[in-house]
Design an enzyme around this catalytic site. Structure first.
Site, PDB file in Angstrom:
ATOM      1  N   ASP A 229       0.759  -0.351  -0.163  1.00 43.06           N
ATOM      2  CA  ASP A 229       0.191  -0.247  -0.354  1.00 43.06           C
ATOM      3  C   ASP A 229       0.783   1.604   0.150  1.00 43.06           C
ATOM      4  O   ASP A 229       2.459   1.148   0.189  1.00 43.06           O
ATOM      5  CB  ASP A 229      -1.003   0.186   1.047  1.00 43.06           C
ATOM      6  CG  ASP A 229      -1.927   1.082   0.771  1.00 43.06           C
ATOM      7  OD1 ASP A 229      -2.010   1.540  -0.248  1.00 43.06           O
ATOM      8  OD2 ASP A 229      -2.967   0.981   2.180  1.00 43.06           O
TER       9      ASP A 229
HETATM   10  C1  BGC Z   1      -4.876   3.693   0.094  1.00 43.57           C
HETATM   11  C2  BGC Z   1      -4.825   2.378  -1.406  1.00 43.57           C
HETATM   12  C3  BGC Z   1      -4.825   2.665  -2.571  1.00 43.57           C
HETATM   13  C4  BGC Z   1      -2.999   3.607  -2.434  1.00 43.57           C
HETATM   14  C5  BGC Z   1      -3.057   4.566  -3.491  1.00 43.57           C
HETATM   15  C6  BGC Z   1      -3.631   4.711  -0.146  1.00 43.57           C
HETATM   16  O1  BGC Z   1      -3.770   5.848   0.822  1.00 43.57           O
HETATM   17  O2  BGC Z   1      -4.682   2.976   1.146  1.00 43.57           O
HETATM   18  O3  BGC Z   1      -6.166   1.883  -1.181  1.00 43.57           O
HETATM   19  O4  BGC Z   1      -4.954   2.080  -3.544  1.00 43.57           O
HETATM   20  O5  BGC Z   1      -3.657   4.790  -0.903  1.00 43.57           O
HETATM   21  O6  BGC Z   1      -4.173   5.983  -3.570  1.00 43.57           O
END
Ligand code: BGC
Length: 753
Positions: A229
């Site tokens: 993530d």
């Molecule tokens: C989120 C993800 C997301 C990523 C990119 C993170 O903060 O938890 O779900 O895909 O950011 O935006």
């Protein structure tokens, strides 16, 4: 490109560069070898492609596009075909926008109704979430675009999501929190998986070898790459060793430097780096070979075709929670719409899934020439003015035959990044609905919400239509549902409890310092409420229709099977009402007399069918080993106990229309190594134990009966007490009571073990 050849030509520095992003949304290019930077972007309820300055919390703008209903709504459709269609459409859009990987879907379990991101997740049930996610991923990947389901795993709250430690026992982990991912990986083979920010049992997911390698790859056969993530990368060498491949976002060079240093110092094997690089290149190679870059363009700049799909999805997802003959609305009645959301609907959640919509329909405009009048009723941004707005609404209502109140959770109540405080609607909205429900008029409530809400006014209103977060077509879909142009067919994919404190995770959410102990174990959602027979506001799987369905003619093709066989269960469903409609037939299983704690009901099948009035259809479910299994932590696998099972078919988890019994014989022995301290009944549960120790115990019990060993004054309790004592005592006690020698006990154990 031939990936292994390519990797063999790369310098260590180049390989390390591929293991972290080039910027916020791209992998790094290696120009010398013709490797380009590939773009990924958020979904899954639309495409959040950022062309300007990037961020991952949805604060900065992305390209204009169509916003589809969010996952909580889509899950209520129970419609795998529609999920697949959405995946295909987003796959096409990715190709048009030159995006190689879509970050979604989110399939974490809804452990608590207040998790701020529940709107992005499907369900409290792993089977349903897994099936829907698999359909979505198949759709996306059928277009040659990689899907990246998230967040693997036990990321079930927003509070301290980047540092918290989820403490989960092995059975609960596999049976509840991993099962959706397992179904998805085995059925749809996602090209990538995003690991969660948090720790699981003390180890960050980004360096958790058990999760990223032992379970994901070795046990389930995942062959894609794992990406963090955004910002979840920790120790570079530890990550690669655990099975992590790509760290996002990129831009800095720390990660690459650390990988190079770790290899040079001998801390990290270069072979593991090669593996990670190959896994990443394999996926983008596949994307290059399969992406249909001439994918049909959206039919015009306004995304008309995609909007039509958004409408179809919204119409199939809405749940009619209550209907006291108030809906569908009839023409010719004086109808008053009350509530800001009739004009400015809440239709999506906040954070990284946030879409920059081209156009959002609202119910007031969509009602067009139906002669609807309007009162604002409350102000989400300035609740102080709600008192006056409520008075005006009550005044306007005097003139109406039917009042339709548009209520729900304001954007500031639920979002990525923080959890809700409770499950209440804003007080001014509750007050408004309550007052309107005392005017002696018919009151219909339309809800816009990303998760379960309480409804203190439920008994006073005539109907509740839950639109959830319905995407861009929310207004048009709502009007068509209200007037019966389309028949509601969604059912709840999560329980709506009466109050938050009824929820099983309540005492351990969000955990001390954000370290939740999943003490409720496997009992999440309806598994808990059903077991406790606890009243809920609306149960899992509940949803009404304007027509009625009858179930008849239940059939099962075998009465007894082994866990290697399958069994077919079928049922006829009739539309006995006046409208055409869709029904979601649900199948639940339980073990009648389990030796471990098991839920009373677990969803093991569902089918959505469409029937004209008077029409019927046979619905058949095939059950296999997994339908009857629980996760056994001695076996470290799913296991079927021999016994009788109930197969329940119904219209919701609490509306079971028929139960059929089937005997299932397990064919796998649990591993054991019995000692003299093992209780006798545990030994008797094993095949060999039953064979060797069984006759001994039968004899002891029979002799006790024969000798009249029970004190007559104890009546039947005496025999029961003796049997219980014998079966529950350690096997060594047979010697303590002089029934056999210690040597003979040991010989017997040697024979069994
Ligand atoms: C989120 C993800 C997301 C990523 C990119 C993170 O903060 O938890 O779900 O895909 O950011 O935006």
């Amino acid at each position: 490109m031939n990936v292994s050849e390519l990797v063999s030509k790369m310098t260590l520095q180049e390989k390390a560069s591929l293991l972290s992003g080039g910027d916020f949304w791209h992998t790094q290019a290696v120009e010398r070898l013709g490797i380009k930077g590939y773009m990924m972007c958020d979904g899954p309820n639309g495409l959040r492609k950022q062309e300007g300055s990037p961020d991952h919390l949805g604060k900065k703008e992305s390209i204009k596009t169509v916003c589809y209903p969010s996952a909580n709504a889509l899950a209520s459709s129970f419609d795998v075909d529609l999920e697949k269609k959405l995946g295909e459409s987003l796959g096409d859009e990715c190709n048009r926008e030159h995006i190689s990987m879509l970050l979604g879907p989110g399939l974490n379990m809804k452990r608590s109704p207040v998790c701020g991101r529940n709107f992005e997740y499907f369900s409290e049930d792993p089977y349903l979430a897994g099936k829907l996610a698999a359909a979505f991923v198949s759709g996306v990947q059928s277009k040659g675009v990689a899907a990246c389901p998230k967040h693997f795993a036990t990321n079930n709250q927003e509070y301290r999501r980047m540092s918290g430690n989820s403490i989960v026992d092995e059975r609960t982990l596999h049976e509840i929190y991993l099962q959706a991912f397992e179904i998805l990986v085995k059925e749809a083979h996602p090209k990538s998986i995003m690991c969660a920010y948090n720790q699981l049992n003390g180890t960050y997911l980004s360096e958790n070898k058990y999760m990223l390698t032992d379970v994901l790859r070795d046990k389930w056969g995942f062959d894609g790459f794992v990406v963090t993530d955004w910002g979840a990368g920790k120790g570079p060498a530890k990550g690669v060793e655990a099975g992590l491949d790509l760290v996002m976002p990129g831009g800095g060079s720390d990660h690459e430097k650390a990988i190079v240093a770790a290899v040079e110092s001998g801390e990290l094997s270069e072979a593991l780096v090669d593996k990670a690089v190959s896994r990443i290149l394999d996926v983008f190679n596949w994307n290059e070979e399969n992406a249909d870059l001439d994918a049909k363009p959206s039919d015009d700049a306004t995304g008309k075709a995609d909007y039509a799909l958004a409408k179809e999805l919204a119409e199939n997802s809405a749940v009619l929670l209550k209907n006291n003959k108030a809906l569908p609305l009839e023409d010719g009645k004086k109808i008053l719409f009350v509530g800001e959301f009739a004009k400015r609907p809440r239709y999506q959640g906040s954070g990284s899934s946030h879409i920059n919509s081209i156009y959002v329909s609202n119910a007031l405009d969509a009602a067009g020439d139906k002669g609807v009048s309007f009162a604002r009723g409350y102000d989400t941004l300035d609740p102080k003015s709600s008192d006056n707005l409520r008075k005006e609404a009550v005044q306007a209502a005097q003139d109406a035959d039917i009042i339709v109140v548009f209520a729900g959770l304001p954007a500031s109540y639920e979002s990525e990044g923080f959890d809700r405080d409770d499950i209440n609607l804003p007080q001014d909205q509750n007050k408004l609905i309550d007052e309107l429900s005392h005017l002696g008029k018919k009151v219909v409530v339309v809800l816009h919400n990303g998760g379960a809400v309480s409804m203190p006014w439920i008994d006073g209103v005539d109907a509740v239509l839950d639109m959830m977060l319905a995407g861009d077509a929310v207004g048009e879909a709502t009007v068509r549902l209200l007037w019966g142009d389309v028949n509601p067919s969604g059912k709840l994919a999560e329980t709506y409890p009466v109050k938050l404190s009824d929820n099983p995770s309540f005492l351990n959410f969000p955990g001390d310092h954000g370290n939740p102990v999943y003490a409720e174990g496997i009992y999440i959602g309806y598994r808990y409420y059903e077991k406790k027979r606890m009243p809920v506001l609306f149960p899992f799987g509940h949803g009404l229709s304007y027509t009625e369905f009858e179930y008849s003619n239940y059939e099962i093709d075998k009465e007894s099977i082994t866990d290697k066989d399958t069994v077919n269960v079928s049922i006829d469903v009739w539309n006995v009402g006046r409208y055409a409609g869709k029904e979601i037939v649900q199948l639940y299983v339980s073990e009648n007399d389990p030796r471990v704690s098991r839920p009373h009901k677990e969803l093991k099948g569902f089918k959505k069918i469409e029937l004209a009035p008077g029409q019927s259809q046979k619905v058949t479910f095939t059950l296999d080993k997994r339908s009857f299994a629980y996760y056994n932590d001695k076996l470290h696998d799913f296991y079927v106990e021999s016994g009788d099972y109930s197969v329940m078919i119904g219209a919701s988890s609490s509306d079971i229309r028929h139960t059929i019994s089937v005997h299932v014989e397990g064919t796998v022995d649990l591993p054991y190594n019995f000692t003299t301290f093992t209780p006798i009944e545990d030994i008797l549960e094993s095949r060999k134990g039953k064979e060797v120790l069984g006759p001994v115990i039968d004899k002891v019990l029979a002799e006790n009966d024969k000798e009249g060993g029970n004190d007559e004054s104890l009546g039947e309790a005496g025999a029961k007490m003796f049997e219980k004592m014998i079966k529950e005592m350690p096997v060594l006690s047979l010697a303590s009571f002089g029934m056999m020698s210690v040597d003979d006990v040991q010989k017997m154990l040697d024979q069994i073990n």
